[in-house]
Design an enzyme around this catalytic site. Sequence first.
Site, PDB file in Angstrom:
ATOM      1  CD  GLU A  74      -2.673   1.620   1.597  1.00  0.00           C
ATOM      2  OE1 GLU A  74      -1.951   2.607   1.404  1.00  0.00           O
ATOM      3  OE2 GLU A  74      -3.920   1.668   1.569  1.00  0.00           O
ATOM      4  CG  ASP A  86       2.725   1.149   0.096  1.00  0.00           C
ATOM      5  OD1 ASP A  86       2.565   0.754  -1.075  1.00  0.00           O
ATOM      6  OD2 ASP A  86       1.859   1.812   0.712  1.00  0.00           O
TER       7      ASP A  86
END
Length: 322
Positions: free
Chosen positions: A28, A85
């Site tokens: 991330e 993500d």
Amino acid sequence: MWQTYAALFITPAGRVVDTGNEGISHSEGQSWGLLLAVAHDDRERFDRLWDWTRANLAVRSDRLLAWRYDPAAEPPVRDRNNASDGDLMVAWAMWRAWERWGDQAYLEVSRRLREDIRQHLVREQGGYTVLLPGRDGFVHGDNVYINLSYLIMPALRDFAVIDPDGPWAALIEDGRRILEAGRTGEAQLPPDWLALDTGGNLVPAPLWPPHFGFEAVRIPLYFIWGGAHERLNALCNINRLWQQELPPAWIDVTSGEEATFPLSAGGLAVRALMQRSRELPPVARDLSSQDYYSASLTMLARQAMRERPIGSGRLLACHTVP
């Protein structure tokens, strides 16, 4: 602010350091650094960030990235599972890097990552197209655990244009549907984590506290940035919670209990984006007083303010909790 952010949180080797979590790094964080480097035309730092990411997180048999690096552990990557993500954001950052600097190698990384996201992380469940948070560990019996803050809506929007045969448009539309259907409690807020069964029923996932909190704070950021925000009651309800001068950092969506400490400066930056501001609140401008996560939210909200035509379209369309 980019130079300040980089000095505070990015090592000379290109590792983004989570200062609020014992100095570890995540896919991330690397992805956020890559995206911000492109946005600020900092190709030298972009390449250092990618070189470090490739050398330390590209350790799987597929092309997805290991989600966690702990410099104090041996080996530093103990859990090779990915985080979708981070993979989505890296694929998007690489696409944008190709657009800005024209290097075909960036385009190829984006294409390959999108292929593996499509193959390993997208599935049909209960009448929805959903994004698994990671390749392993998020399917339990009849339930799939999902995290709506992993839907990087501006990335999905761009991927739907460049790859119209992919699942990207379905993820956007069904993400909006799940956000509405997954609202819970008196305040009708989305929890950080949801469980979706084969019948399409949504409840707070049992393995996490039923909070609208540190994860879900990113939902308005990504939905607004990606233009997927209009006429969503869930965003109206988040906006209502955030009308307080100092909103709580989290609220239990089932009991209504609130955190005893306030939303971070980065969360307040996301609130400013939601309220159509084109400026960061004063408390968010001082990155040196924030940890990695808060400062990253601040920088991302600032970028969204630059890219999203805040004054156009209807951000909010409801006035009472439905």
